[in-house]
Write a protein that holds these residues in place. Structure first.
Motif, PDB file in Angstrom:
ATOM      1  N   MET A   1       0.885  -1.152   0.086  1.00 24.26           N
ATOM      2  CA  MET A   1       0.100   0.093  -0.181  1.00 24.26           C
ATOM      3  C   MET A   1       1.017   1.313   0.107  1.00 24.26           C
ATOM      4  N   ARG A   2       0.582   2.169  -0.789  1.00 24.36           N
ATOM      5  CA  ARG A   2       1.388   3.353  -0.962  1.00 24.36           C
ATOM      6  C   ARG A   2       0.327   4.584  -0.626  1.00 24.36           C
ATOM      7  N   PHE A   3       0.784   5.397   0.319  1.00 23.56           N
ATOM      8  CA  PHE A   3      -0.087   6.229   0.650  1.00 23.56           C
ATOM      9  C   PHE A   3       0.141   7.740   0.014  1.00 23.56           C
ATOM     10  N   ARG A  20      -4.826   9.150   0.662  1.00 19.22           N
ATOM     11  CA  ARG A  20      -5.807   7.987   0.221  1.00 19.22           C
ATOM     12  C   ARG A  20      -4.803   7.031  -0.255  1.00 19.22           C
ATOM     13  N   THR A  21      -5.144   5.763  -0.414  1.00 21.86           N
ATOM     14  CA  THR A  21      -4.487   4.740  -0.817  1.00 21.86           C
ATOM     15  C   THR A  21      -5.440   3.615  -1.434  1.00 21.86           C
ATOM     16  N   ARG A  22      -4.778   2.539  -1.918  1.00 17.90           N
ATOM     17  CA  ARG A  22      -5.459   1.521  -2.478  1.00 17.90           C
ATOM     18  C   ARG A  22      -4.872   0.155  -2.165  1.00 17.90           C
ATOM     19  N   SER A  23      -5.578  -0.954  -1.793  1.00 16.83           N
ATOM     20  CA  SER A  23      -5.139  -1.946  -1.535  1.00 16.83           C
ATOM     21  C   SER A  23      -5.334  -2.972  -2.770  1.00 16.83           C
ATOM     22  N   ASP A  24      -4.158  -3.986  -3.101  1.00 14.57           N
ATOM     23  CA  ASP A  24      -4.333  -4.662  -4.405  1.00 14.57           C
ATOM     24  C   ASP A  24      -4.659  -6.028  -3.805  1.00 14.57           C
ATOM     25  N   ALA A  25      -4.194  -6.533  -2.575  1.00 12.06           N
ATOM     26  CA  ALA A  25      -4.400  -8.038  -2.192  1.00 12.06           C
ATOM     27  C   ALA A  25      -4.721  -7.875  -0.657  1.00 12.06           C
ATOM     28  N   GLU A  26      -5.257  -8.878  -0.319  1.00 18.38           N
ATOM     29  CA  GLU A  26      -5.873  -8.812   0.974  1.00 18.38           C
ATOM     30  C   GLU A  26      -4.707  -8.989   2.062  1.00 18.38           C
ATOM     31  N   GLU A  27      -4.327  -8.314   2.909  1.00 17.47           N
ATOM     32  CA  GLU A  27      -2.973  -8.460   3.909  1.00 17.47           C
ATOM     33  C   GLU A  27      -3.509  -7.785   5.039  1.00 17.47           C
ATOM     34  N   THR A  28      -2.492  -7.487   5.844  1.00 16.84           N
ATOM     35  CA  THR A  28      -2.520  -6.820   7.000  1.00 16.84           C
ATOM     36  C   THR A  28      -1.674  -5.452   7.182  1.00 16.84           C
ATOM     37  N   MET A  29      -1.971  -4.448   7.930  1.00 19.17           N
ATOM     38  CA  MET A  29      -1.128  -3.482   8.027  1.00 19.17           C
ATOM     39  C   MET A  29      -0.892  -2.892   9.398  1.00 19.17           C
ATOM     40  N   THR A  30       0.197  -2.606   9.788  1.00 18.29           N
ATOM     41  CA  THR A  30       0.555  -1.983  11.125  1.00 18.29           C
ATOM     42  C   THR A  30       0.105  -0.646  11.133  1.00 18.29           C
ATOM     43  N   THR A  35      -3.046  10.526  17.797  1.00 22.26           N
ATOM     44  CA  THR A  35      -3.575  11.278  18.827  1.00 22.26           C
ATOM     45  C   THR A  35      -4.902  11.987  18.310  1.00 22.26           C
ATOM     46  N   CYS A  36      -5.235  12.057  16.872  1.00 23.66           N
ATOM     47  CA  CYS A  36      -6.365  12.347  16.433  1.00 23.66           C
ATOM     48  C   CYS A  36      -7.486  11.568  15.657  1.00 23.66           C
ATOM     49  N   CYS A  37      -8.506  11.978  15.484  1.00 22.81           N
ATOM     50  CA  CYS A  37      -9.455  11.083  14.855  1.00 22.81           C
ATOM     51  C   CYS A  37      -9.340  11.172  13.525  1.00 22.81           C
ATOM     52  N   HIS A  38      -9.717  10.404  12.638  1.00 29.66           N
ATOM     53  CA  HIS A  38      -9.908  10.209  11.194  1.00 29.66           C
ATOM     54  C   HIS A  38     -11.260   9.755  10.552  1.00 29.66           C
ATOM     55  N   LEU A  39     -11.627  10.308   9.713  1.00 32.09           N
ATOM     56  CA  LEU A  39     -12.815  10.212   8.864  1.00 32.09           C
ATOM     57  C   LEU A  39     -12.453   9.239   7.731  1.00 32.09           C
ATOM     58  N   ILE A  40     -12.888   8.009   7.786  1.00 32.99           N
ATOM     59  CA  ILE A  40     -12.044   7.103   6.771  1.00 32.99           C
ATOM     60  C   ILE A  40     -13.283   6.496   5.940  1.00 32.99           C
ATOM     61  N   LEU A  41     -13.302   6.725   4.521  1.00 31.60           N
ATOM     62  CA  LEU A  41     -14.198   6.231   3.565  1.00 31.60           C
ATOM     63  C   LEU A  41     -13.616   5.104   2.879  1.00 31.60           C
ATOM     64  N   SER A  42     -14.094   4.002   2.578  1.00 28.80           N
ATOM     65  CA  SER A  42     -13.497   2.998   1.785  1.00 28.80           C
ATOM     66  C   SER A  42     -14.477   2.387   0.844  1.00 28.80           C
ATOM     67  N   ARG A  43     -14.153   2.279  -0.375  1.00 32.60           N
ATOM     68  CA  ARG A  43     -14.927   1.675  -1.483  1.00 32.60           C
ATOM     69  C   ARG A  43     -14.226   0.366  -2.122  1.00 32.60           C
ATOM     70  N   THR A  44     -15.408  -0.836  -2.019  1.00 35.05           N
ATOM     71  CA  THR A  44     -14.919  -1.980  -2.633  1.00 35.05           C
ATOM     72  C   THR A  44     -16.185  -2.514  -3.231  1.00 35.05           C
ATOM     73  N   GLN A  45     -15.900  -3.101  -4.609  1.00 34.48           N
ATOM     74  CA  GLN A  45     -16.933  -3.665  -5.559  1.00 34.48           C
ATOM     75  C   GLN A  45     -18.178  -3.023  -5.315  1.00 34.48           C
ATOM     76  N   PRO A  66      -8.802  -6.604   0.068  1.00 41.96           N
ATOM     77  CA  PRO A  66      -8.358  -6.454  -1.291  1.00 41.96           C
ATOM     78  C   PRO A  66      -9.029  -5.398  -1.906  1.00 41.96           C
ATOM     79  N   ASP A  67      -8.266  -5.015  -2.929  1.00 42.70           N
ATOM     80  CA  ASP A  67      -9.064  -4.322  -4.313  1.00 42.70           C
ATOM     81  C   ASP A  67     -10.025  -3.169  -3.469  1.00 42.70           C
ATOM     82  N   THR A  68      -9.358  -2.442  -2.635  1.00 49.75           N
ATOM     83  CA  THR A  68     -10.225  -1.430  -1.598  1.00 49.75           C
ATOM     84  C   THR A  68      -9.568  -0.015  -1.836  1.00 49.75           C
ATOM     85  N   GLU A  69     -10.421   1.090  -2.081  1.00 48.98           N
ATOM     86  CA  GLU A  69      -9.816   2.285  -2.183  1.00 48.98           C
ATOM     87  C   GLU A  69     -10.295   3.142  -1.087  1.00 48.98           C
TER      88      GLU A  69
END
Length: 240
Positions: A1-3, A20-30, A35-45, A66-69
């Motif tokens: 994943m490249r941010f 923003r970033t995009r995942s290509d395959a199913e994986e895990t991320m550290t 300290t702050c809040c994030h509003l996160i949107l994800s789109r898949t299929q 996987p395959d998620t923006e």
């Protein structure tokens, strides 16, 4: 994943960063502590999910579909997206309903989902509606040790924790560890990092990196951070 991330033309005391970033395959991320809040949107299929992620007190491992923006808006310390103060979602999140038309329901109203390019418009609309507000963390206020004369140090500390969900000490420790990780990633040696940021020794720095970033100094210097949340130099924030 490249941010990919950018500043905005909104005051840094409101929005610190958009990414923003995009995942290509199913994986895990550290995921590093934050300290702050994030509003996160994800789109898949063709399906969109929306959530408000709270501050995180330590590094954690997060599954990535996987395959998620992904699109993220990092709010500055002290910003509150009503009715969900940071203190109520420490190490957690609150999901927002998404209508069949792809609009996000926040505060009982549905809003057109922002894009990477037009986040500013979305944020300003939330502010006008009174859903996104900036809380005073006590900077610059007169403090006294005498009850009744003015705000006491303890009162300000309670207010700070009620707004951010964290103590001022925790905020400093988390921000310092992320700063150390960024400096190590950029090629500085651990001795220079420890001296500049006030760590006692290598063991003190290593402990902070394990707890808050989930990587060792050697891993960061070697560039082993592809599967972890991005690191970047953040703006100065109240209470940092």
């Amino acid at each position: 994943m490249r941010f990919e991330h950018r500043d905005t033309d909104i005051d840094a005391s409101i929005v610190d960063r958009v990414w923003r970033t995009r995942s290509d395959a199913e994986e895990t991320m550290t995921s590093a502590a934050r300290t702050c809040c994030h509003l996160i949107l994800s789109r898949t299929q063709g399906r969109m999910l929306a959530s408000l992620r709270g501050p995180e007190t330590r590094a954690s491992t997060t599954p990535v579909p996987p395959d998620t923006e992904f699109l993220g808006v990092r709010f500055a310390l002290g910003m509150v997206l009503r009715p969900h103060p940071a203190a109520s979602i420490i190490d957690g999140y609150v999901p927002f309903p998404v209508t069949d038309l792809g609009r996000i329901v926040i505060g009982g109203e549905d809003w057109e989902a922002p894009t990477y390019e037009n986040v500013e418009h979305f944020v300003r609309r939330l502010q006008v509606a009174g859903l996104l507000v900036q809380s005073r963390l006590g900077d610059g206020e007169h403090v006294t040790e005498h009850p009744g004369a003015s705000l006491t140090k303890r009162t300000l500390q309670r207010r700070y924790r009620a707004i951010t969900g964290l103590s001022q000490t925790a905020v400093r420790q988390i921000d310092r560890a992320n700063a150390a990780a960024t400096m190590l990633r950029d090629g500085l040696d651990w001795r220079t990092v420890a001296e500049r940021l006030g760590y006692f020794d290598q063991a003190h720095l290593a402990h902070a990196l394990r707890r808050y970033v989930g990587r060792t100094a050697r891993e960061l210097q070697a560039g082993d951070h592809a599967a972890m949340s991005f690191l970047y130099k953040t703006h100065a924030r109240p209470g940092s």
